[in-house]
Design a protein around this motif. Structure first.
Motif, PDB file in Angstrom:
ATOM      1  N   ARG A   1      -1.876  23.341  31.889  1.00  0.00           N
ATOM      2  CA  ARG A   1      -1.625  23.001  30.480  1.00  0.00           C
ATOM      3  C   ARG A   1      -0.103  22.758  29.862  1.00  0.00           C
ATOM      4  N   GLU A   2       0.508  23.683  30.442  1.00  0.00           N
ATOM      5  CA  GLU A   2       2.081  23.807  30.045  1.00  0.00           C
ATOM      6  C   GLU A   2       3.069  22.773  30.142  1.00  0.00           C
TER       7      GLU A   2
ATOM      8  N   ALA B   1      10.325   8.253  30.929  1.00  0.00           N
ATOM      9  CA  ALA B   1      11.867   8.396  30.818  1.00  0.00           C
ATOM     10  C   ALA B   1      12.656   7.184  30.944  1.00  0.00           C
ATOM     11  N   ASP B   2      12.583   6.381  31.827  1.00  0.00           N
ATOM     12  CA  ASP B   2      13.359   5.202  32.207  1.00  0.00           C
ATOM     13  C   ASP B   2      13.334   4.550  30.959  1.00  0.00           C
ATOM     14  N   GLU B   3      12.835   4.362  29.970  1.00  0.00           N
ATOM     15  CA  GLU B   3      12.875   3.328  28.778  1.00  0.00           C
ATOM     16  C   GLU B   3      13.493   4.097  27.759  1.00  0.00           C
ATOM     17  N   TYR B   4      14.054   5.163  27.680  1.00  0.00           N
ATOM     18  CA  TYR B   4      14.681   5.877  26.639  1.00  0.00           C
ATOM     19  C   TYR B   4      15.888   6.498  27.195  1.00  0.00           C
ATOM     20  N   ASP B   5      16.995   6.556  26.457  1.00  0.00           N
ATOM     21  CA  ASP B   5      18.203   7.238  26.460  1.00  0.00           C
ATOM     22  C   ASP B   5      18.022   8.663  26.208  1.00  0.00           C
ATOM     23  N   PHE B   6      17.108   8.914  24.962  1.00  0.00           N
ATOM     24  CA  PHE B   6      17.131  10.154  24.341  1.00  0.00           C
ATOM     25  C   PHE B   6      15.584  10.183  23.922  1.00  0.00           C
ATOM     26  N   ILE B   7      14.949  11.448  23.956  1.00  0.00           N
ATOM     27  CA  ILE B   7      13.525  11.489  23.397  1.00  0.00           C
ATOM     28  C   ILE B   7      13.680  12.948  22.718  1.00  0.00           C
ATOM     29  N   ILE B   8      13.336  12.838  21.413  1.00  0.00           N
ATOM     30  CA  ILE B   8      13.482  13.880  20.364  1.00  0.00           C
ATOM     31  C   ILE B   8      12.101  14.418  20.098  1.00  0.00           C
ATOM     32  N   ILE B   9      11.690  15.603  20.361  1.00  0.00           N
ATOM     33  CA  ILE B   9      10.542  16.301  20.039  1.00  0.00           C
ATOM     34  C   ILE B   9      10.449  17.075  18.853  1.00  0.00           C
ATOM     35  N   ASP B  10       9.935  16.784  17.850  1.00  0.00           N
ATOM     36  CA  ASP B  10       9.780  17.773  16.674  1.00  0.00           C
ATOM     37  C   ASP B  10       8.286  18.682  16.886  1.00  0.00           C
TER      38      ASP B  10
ATOM     39  N   SER C   1       8.795  22.909  27.907  1.00  0.00           N
ATOM     40  CA  SER C   1       8.593  22.568  29.427  1.00  0.00           C
ATOM     41  C   SER C   1       9.150  21.306  29.638  1.00  0.00           C
ATOM     42  N   ALA C   2       9.286  20.448  28.807  1.00  0.00           N
ATOM     43  CA  ALA C   2       9.520  18.965  29.033  1.00  0.00           C
ATOM     44  C   ALA C   2      11.083  18.588  28.551  1.00  0.00           C
ATOM     45  N   ALA C   3      11.658  19.687  27.770  1.00  0.00           N
ATOM     46  CA  ALA C   3      12.996  19.426  27.302  1.00  0.00           C
ATOM     47  C   ALA C   3      14.187  19.654  28.129  1.00  0.00           C
ATOM     48  N   ASN C   4      15.144  19.227  28.011  1.00  0.00           N
ATOM     49  CA  ASN C   4      16.424  19.433  28.610  1.00  0.00           C
ATOM     50  C   ASN C   4      17.059  20.583  27.775  1.00  0.00           C
ATOM     51  N   SER C   5      16.871  20.527  26.313  1.00  0.00           N
ATOM     52  CA  SER C   5      17.554  21.361  25.496  1.00  0.00           C
ATOM     53  C   SER C   5      16.736  21.614  24.252  1.00  0.00           C
TER      54      SER C   5
ATOM     55  N   THR D   1       9.807  30.403  28.989  1.00  0.00           N
ATOM     56  CA  THR D   1       9.722  28.881  29.303  1.00  0.00           C
ATOM     57  C   THR D   1      10.718  28.850  30.381  1.00  0.00           C
ATOM     58  N   LYS D   2      11.793  29.170  30.260  1.00  0.00           N
ATOM     59  CA  LYS D   2      12.949  28.843  31.181  1.00  0.00           C
ATOM     60  C   LYS D   2      12.702  29.441  32.699  1.00  0.00           C
ATOM     61  N   LYS D   3      11.942  30.773  32.498  1.00  0.00           N
ATOM     62  CA  LYS D   3      11.932  31.627  33.706  1.00  0.00           C
ATOM     63  C   LYS D   3      10.612  31.010  34.303  1.00  0.00           C
ATOM     64  N   ARG D   4       9.616  30.489  33.566  1.00  0.00           N
ATOM     65  CA  ARG D   4       8.165  30.054  34.134  1.00  0.00           C
ATOM     66  C   ARG D   4       7.937  28.872  34.354  1.00  0.00           C
ATOM     67  N   PHE D   5       8.572  27.904  33.837  1.00  0.00           N
ATOM     68  CA  PHE D   5       8.292  26.373  33.497  1.00  0.00           C
ATOM     69  C   PHE D   5       9.447  25.362  33.658  1.00  0.00           C
ATOM     70  N   ASN D   6      10.580  25.663  33.420  1.00  0.00           N
ATOM     71  CA  ASN D   6      11.459  24.845  32.957  1.00  0.00           C
ATOM     72  C   ASN D   6      12.801  25.368  33.259  1.00  0.00           C
ATOM     73  N   PRO D   7      13.531  25.697  34.454  1.00  0.00           N
ATOM     74  CA  PRO D   7      14.810  26.403  34.438  1.00  0.00           C
ATOM     75  C   PRO D   7      15.880  25.633  33.847  1.00  0.00           C
TER      76      PRO D   7
END
Length: 122
Positions: free
Chosen positions: A21-22, A33-42, A56-60, A85-91
């Motif tokens: 679920r994470e 991802a190939d269709e966009y240069d940036f994806i901003i998640i609010d 988990s999906a973000a770069n920053s 999150t960095k430790k478990r799902f998205n380093p």
């Protein structure tokens, strides 16, 4: 832009029964991802499953925070979630920065709280 919406409040409960679920949001965003240069998640101001999905999906992460005393407590908790999150799902995830919002430079409390956040987090 993936905006937050009050209708998403029930989504946390829906994700409780989903495998991995994470990473649900990450899987959907990877398809586009190939269709966009940036994806901003609010994200909503909560530390629920949707926020963990977004991290988990973000770069920053850019963290908006009000320069108020209790907002600093929330900032501390959010940074713990980013670290987990960095430790478990998205380093790969990094904190892009902290952005002060709804600030009034006229108030001494605002100045003091901004200084405290800068001293604590750079």
């Amino acid at each position: 832009m993936v905006p937050s919406n009050k209708l998403l409040t029930g989504m946390d409960m829906s994700l409780l029964t989903v495998d991995d679920r994470e990473k649900v949001l990450k899987e959907y965003l990877e398809m586009m991802a190939d269709e966009y240069d940036f994806i901003i998640i609010d994200c909503m101001p909560s530390l629920g499953m949707l926020t963990i999905n977004a991290m988990s999906a973000a770069n920053s992460v850019l963290i908006p925070v009000q320069p108020q005393y209790y907002a600093a407590d929330g900032l501390t908790e959010l940074l713990k979630v980013v670290k987990g999150t960095k430790k478990r799902f998205n380093p790969e995830i990094e904190v892009e920065g902290i952005l002060f919002t709804m600030d009034s430079a006229r108030y001494n409390n605002s100045k003091r709280n901004k200084r405290a956040v800068r001293d604590a987090y750079g």
